[in-house]
Design a protein around this motif. Structure first.
Motif, PDB file in Angstrom:
ATOM      1  N   VAL A  80       0.850  -1.243  -0.026  1.00 35.77           N
ATOM      2  CA  VAL A  80       0.078   0.076  -0.082  1.00 35.77           C
ATOM      3  C   VAL A  80       1.033   1.036   0.104  1.00 35.77           C
ATOM      4  O   VAL A  80       1.542   1.422   1.165  1.00 35.77           O
ATOM      5  CB  VAL A  80      -1.063  -0.102   1.189  1.00 35.77           C
ATOM      6  N   ASP A  81       0.983   2.000  -1.100  1.00 35.95           N
ATOM      7  CA  ASP A  81       1.854   3.064  -1.170  1.00 35.95           C
ATOM      8  C   ASP A  81       1.326   4.061  -2.267  1.00 35.95           C
ATOM      9  O   ASP A  81       0.606   3.920  -2.997  1.00 35.95           O
ATOM     10  CB  ASP A  81       3.229   2.436  -1.555  1.00 35.95           C
ATOM     11  N   ASN A  82       2.443   5.006  -2.564  1.00 36.21           N
ATOM     12  CA  ASN A  82       2.091   6.007  -3.705  1.00 36.21           C
ATOM     13  C   ASN A  82       2.227   5.388  -4.945  1.00 36.21           C
ATOM     14  O   ASN A  82       3.119   4.188  -4.939  1.00 36.21           O
ATOM     15  CB  ASN A  82       2.738   7.254  -3.520  1.00 36.21           C
ATOM     16  N   ALA A  83       1.783   5.847  -5.880  1.00 36.44           N
ATOM     17  CA  ALA A  83       2.055   5.124  -7.294  1.00 36.44           C
ATOM     18  C   ALA A  83       3.489   5.461  -7.933  1.00 36.44           C
ATOM     19  O   ALA A  83       4.064   6.368  -7.432  1.00 36.44           O
ATOM     20  CB  ALA A  83       1.017   5.657  -8.373  1.00 36.44           C
ATOM     21  N   PRO A  84       3.978   4.437  -8.725  1.00 39.81           N
ATOM     22  CA  PRO A  84       5.417   4.664  -9.223  1.00 39.81           C
ATOM     23  C   PRO A  84       5.358   5.918 -10.082  1.00 39.81           C
ATOM     24  O   PRO A  84       4.300   6.646 -10.467  1.00 39.81           O
ATOM     25  CB  PRO A  84       5.639   3.575 -10.002  1.00 39.81           C
ATOM     26  N   GLU A  85       6.571   6.408 -10.098  1.00 38.59           N
ATOM     27  CA  GLU A  85       6.654   7.875 -10.696  1.00 38.59           C
ATOM     28  C   GLU A  85       6.161   7.868 -12.299  1.00 38.59           C
ATOM     29  O   GLU A  85       5.705   9.002 -12.693  1.00 38.59           O
ATOM     30  CB  GLU A  85       8.260   8.151 -10.783  1.00 38.59           C
ATOM     31  N   ASP A  86       6.409   6.713 -12.890  1.00 35.08           N
ATOM     32  CA  ASP A  86       5.638   6.777 -14.445  1.00 35.08           C
ATOM     33  C   ASP A  86       4.339   6.794 -14.386  1.00 35.08           C
ATOM     34  O   ASP A  86       3.591   6.857 -15.415  1.00 35.08           O
ATOM     35  CB  ASP A  86       6.098   5.634 -15.152  1.00 35.08           C
ATOM     36  N   LEU A  87       3.460   6.507 -13.335  1.00 36.44           N
ATOM     37  CA  LEU A  87       2.055   6.599 -13.434  1.00 36.44           C
ATOM     38  C   LEU A  87       1.482   7.577 -12.173  1.00 36.44           C
ATOM     39  O   LEU A  87       0.460   7.810 -12.247  1.00 36.44           O
ATOM     40  CB  LEU A  87       1.571   5.078 -12.641  1.00 36.44           C
ATOM     41  N   ASP A  88       2.267   8.298 -11.569  1.00 39.69           N
ATOM     42  CA  ASP A  88       1.825   9.311 -10.732  1.00 39.69           C
ATOM     43  C   ASP A  88       1.106  10.438 -11.389  1.00 39.69           C
ATOM     44  O   ASP A  88       1.967  11.022 -12.223  1.00 39.69           O
ATOM     45  CB  ASP A  88       2.885   9.756  -9.604  1.00 39.69           C
ATOM     46  N   GLY A  89      -0.158  10.561 -11.263  1.00 33.77           N
ATOM     47  CA  GLY A  89      -0.781  11.876 -11.689  1.00 33.77           C
ATOM     48  C   GLY A  89      -1.076  11.450 -13.295  1.00 33.77           C
ATOM     49  O   GLY A  89      -1.395  12.506 -14.029  1.00 33.77           O
ATOM     50  N   ARG A  90      -1.095  10.240 -13.584  1.00 35.93           N
ATOM     51  CA  ARG A  90      -1.107  10.050 -15.054  1.00 35.93           C
ATOM     52  C   ARG A  90      -2.212   8.956 -15.389  1.00 35.93           C
ATOM     53  O   ARG A  90      -2.361   8.556 -16.490  1.00 35.93           O
ATOM     54  CB  ARG A  90       0.190   9.492 -15.520  1.00 35.93           C
ATOM     55  N   VAL A  91      -3.022   8.762 -14.392  1.00 36.55           N
ATOM     56  CA  VAL A  91      -4.179   7.897 -14.721  1.00 36.55           C
ATOM     57  C   VAL A  91      -5.292   8.617 -14.462  1.00 36.55           C
ATOM     58  O   VAL A  91      -5.875   9.242 -13.317  1.00 36.55           O
ATOM     59  CB  VAL A  91      -4.276   6.755 -13.547  1.00 36.55           C
ATOM     60  N   GLU A  92      -6.250   8.569 -15.485  1.00 33.65           N
ATOM     61  CA  GLU A  92      -7.312   9.766 -15.487  1.00 33.65           C
ATOM     62  C   GLU A  92      -8.515   8.759 -15.233  1.00 33.65           C
ATOM     63  O   GLU A  92      -9.691   9.325 -14.689  1.00 33.65           O
ATOM     64  CB  GLU A  92      -7.473  10.294 -17.087  1.00 33.65           C
ATOM     65  N   ALA A  93      -8.580   7.461 -15.348  1.00 30.76           N
ATOM     66  CA  ALA A  93      -9.651   6.732 -15.105  1.00 30.76           C
ATOM     67  C   ALA A  93      -9.948   6.443 -13.691  1.00 30.76           C
ATOM     68  O   ALA A  93      -8.995   6.911 -12.877  1.00 30.76           O
ATOM     69  CB  ALA A  93      -9.328   5.208 -16.067  1.00 30.76           C
ATOM     70  N   PRO A  94     -10.816   5.901 -13.142  1.00 32.87           N
ATOM     71  CA  PRO A  94     -11.219   5.566 -11.722  1.00 32.87           C
ATOM     72  C   PRO A  94      -9.883   4.940 -11.209  1.00 32.87           C
ATOM     73  O   PRO A  94      -9.655   4.808 -10.098  1.00 32.87           O
ATOM     74  CB  PRO A  94     -12.244   4.930 -11.599  1.00 32.87           C
ATOM     75  N   GLY A  95      -9.538   3.863 -12.180  1.00 32.31           N
ATOM     76  CA  GLY A  95      -8.204   2.829 -11.542  1.00 32.31           C
ATOM     77  C   GLY A  95      -7.755   2.313 -12.797  1.00 32.31           C
ATOM     78  O   GLY A  95      -8.281   2.282 -13.709  1.00 32.31           O
ATOM     79  N   LEU A  96      -6.535   1.648 -12.330  1.00 31.79           N
ATOM     80  CA  LEU A  96      -5.586   0.831 -13.490  1.00 31.79           C
ATOM     81  C   LEU A  96      -5.571  -0.487 -12.732  1.00 31.79           C
ATOM     82  O   LEU A  96      -4.798  -0.311 -11.739  1.00 31.79           O
ATOM     83  CB  LEU A  96      -4.385   1.803 -14.114  1.00 31.79           C
ATOM     84  N   LEU A  97      -5.768  -1.444 -13.539  1.00 31.06           N
ATOM     85  CA  LEU A  97      -5.371  -2.774 -12.925  1.00 31.06           C
ATOM     86  C   LEU A  97      -4.410  -3.307 -13.973  1.00 31.06           C
ATOM     87  O   LEU A  97      -4.314  -3.397 -15.139  1.00 31.06           O
ATOM     88  CB  LEU A  97      -6.813  -3.814 -13.020  1.00 31.06           C
ATOM     89  N   LEU A  98      -3.276  -3.829 -13.124  1.00 31.85           N
ATOM     90  CA  LEU A  98      -2.157  -4.068 -13.616  1.00 31.85           C
ATOM     91  C   LEU A  98      -1.929  -5.739 -13.257  1.00 31.85           C
ATOM     92  O   LEU A  98      -1.797  -6.048 -12.105  1.00 31.85           O
ATOM     93  CB  LEU A  98      -0.619  -3.644 -13.319  1.00 31.85           C
ATOM     94  N   GLY A  99      -1.684  -6.621 -14.173  1.00 24.83           N
ATOM     95  CA  GLY A  99      -1.515  -8.007 -13.998  1.00 24.83           C
ATOM     96  C   GLY A  99      -0.729  -8.965 -15.335  1.00 24.83           C
ATOM     97  O   GLY A  99      -0.835  -8.365 -16.159  1.00 24.83           O
ATOM     98  N   SER A 100      -0.302 -10.022 -15.043  1.00 19.93           N
ATOM     99  CA  SER A 100       0.314 -10.632 -16.027  1.00 19.93           C
ATOM    100  C   SER A 100      -0.622 -11.472 -16.811  1.00 19.93           C
ATOM    101  O   SER A 100      -1.979 -11.307 -16.569  1.00 19.93           O
ATOM    102  CB  SER A 100       1.122 -11.944 -15.307  1.00 19.93           C
ATOM    103  N   ALA A 101      -0.229 -11.974 -17.975  1.00 18.32           N
ATOM    104  CA  ALA A 101      -1.210 -12.676 -18.864  1.00 18.32           C
ATOM    105  C   ALA A 101      -1.776 -14.112 -18.330  1.00 18.32           C
ATOM    106  O   ALA A 101      -2.681 -14.172 -18.161  1.00 18.32           O
ATOM    107  CB  ALA A 101      -0.311 -13.347 -20.008  1.00 18.32           C
ATOM    108  N   ALA A 102      -0.962 -14.502 -17.050  1.00 19.32           N
ATOM    109  CA  ALA A 102      -1.398 -15.433 -16.452  1.00 19.32           C
ATOM    110  C   ALA A 102      -2.531 -15.034 -15.496  1.00 19.32           C
ATOM    111  O   ALA A 102      -3.650 -15.914 -15.173  1.00 19.32           O
ATOM    112  CB  ALA A 102      -0.260 -16.184 -15.677  1.00 19.32           C
ATOM    113  N   ALA A 103      -2.353 -13.831 -15.106  1.00 19.02           N
ATOM    114  CA  ALA A 103      -3.260 -13.373 -13.957  1.00 19.02           C
ATOM    115  C   ALA A 103      -4.709 -13.096 -14.677  1.00 19.02           C
ATOM    116  O   ALA A 103      -5.879 -13.337 -14.428  1.00 19.02           O
ATOM    117  CB  ALA A 103      -2.901 -12.034 -13.353  1.00 19.02           C
ATOM    118  N   ARG A 104      -4.475 -12.684 -16.007  1.00 20.27           N
ATOM    119  CA  ARG A 104      -5.791 -12.578 -16.809  1.00 20.27           C
ATOM    120  C   ARG A 104      -6.492 -13.747 -17.134  1.00 20.27           C
ATOM    121  O   ARG A 104      -7.869 -13.828 -16.995  1.00 20.27           O
ATOM    122  CB  ARG A 104      -5.299 -11.926 -18.160  1.00 20.27           C
ATOM    123  N   GLU A 105      -5.655 -14.822 -17.686  1.00 19.85           N
ATOM    124  CA  GLU A 105      -6.316 -16.143 -18.015  1.00 19.85           C
ATOM    125  C   GLU A 105      -6.965 -16.800 -16.855  1.00 19.85           C
ATOM    126  O   GLU A 105      -7.916 -17.319 -16.802  1.00 19.85           O
ATOM    127  CB  GLU A 105      -5.247 -17.014 -18.609  1.00 19.85           C
TER     128      GLU A 105
END
Length: 222
Positions: free
Chosen positions: A133-158
């Protein structure tokens, strides 16, 4: 003067003759009362029997005197019918992972303080396992306009982990991790974006999960 001579008869003597004497008739009132009571009891018994038969007919719903179906029993039967998974083309519904088997890392990409911890606590109450539980990484901080962004591997999607977590948040975007980033099919990141206003209601999230599993859980659609 003799005692048998009524007064005023001039002293004439009279003699009672004959061998017949008047007899008293028996009263039959008691027998009539008994008959009336018996008749009353018989009538009341017939009326009571008829009432029981009418109640039985109406309570059985006109199904030949069968046992009445209570409202609770009817509701239970409807719920079983509504929650029965449907099949599509003969295929079994997908088996989704349980929330407790999914580890969620929650990151805050907004300027609102405490949003990551608040969201992590809400997800934990719904059965998810919480990781970082933390602040977003620098490459994502302040750059997500949607309510949320879900990140997972291809295996997590399957495996369905991304779908289970996505059911908790309306309008969330989904993206697979880059090459070389594969913490496993049970680990998913939730990056909170600017349009985030809270998780979906628990009841709505359950409805979405049921739809994903192939069950139509919406009321009145049996």
């Amino acid at each position: 003067m003799s005692m048998l001579t009524p007064p005023g008869m001039g002293g004439k003597k009279f003699r009672v003759t004959g061998r017949r004497y008047p007899r008293m008739r028996r009263r039959r009132h008691r027998g009539r009362i008994v008959l009336a009571l018996v008749a009353s009891v018989t009538v009341l018994g017939l009326l009571g029997y008829g009432t029981v038969q009418l109640v039985d007919v109406f309570s059985s719903g006109g199904e030949g005197g069968g046992a009445p179906r209570t409202q609770a029993g009817a509701r239970a039967a409807n719920e079983r019918d509504c929650t029965t998974p449907t099949r599509d083309g003969g295929q079994e519904p997908p088996r989704l992972p349980a929330p407790r088997s999914i580890t969620v890392n929650v990151y805050n990409a907004t300027q609102r303080t405490g949003l990551a911890q608040e969201t992590a606590d809400a997800l934990e109450e719904r059965g998810f396992t919480i990781g970082d539980v933390d602040n977003a990484p620098e490459d994502l901080d302040g750059r997500v306009e949607a309510p949320g962004l879900l990140l997972g591997s291809a295996a997590a999607r399957e495996a369905g982990a991304l779908s289970v977590l996505g059911a908790q948040l309306e309008g969330a975007q989904t993206r697979e991790r880059g090459n070389g980033e594969d913490p496993g099919p049970e680990v998913v990141d939730l990056v909170i974006g600017e349009d985030f206003s809270g998780l979906a209601a628990a009841r709505e999230a359950e409805r979405r999960l049921a739809a994903l599993a192939g069950a139509d859980a919406s009321p009145g659609t049996c």
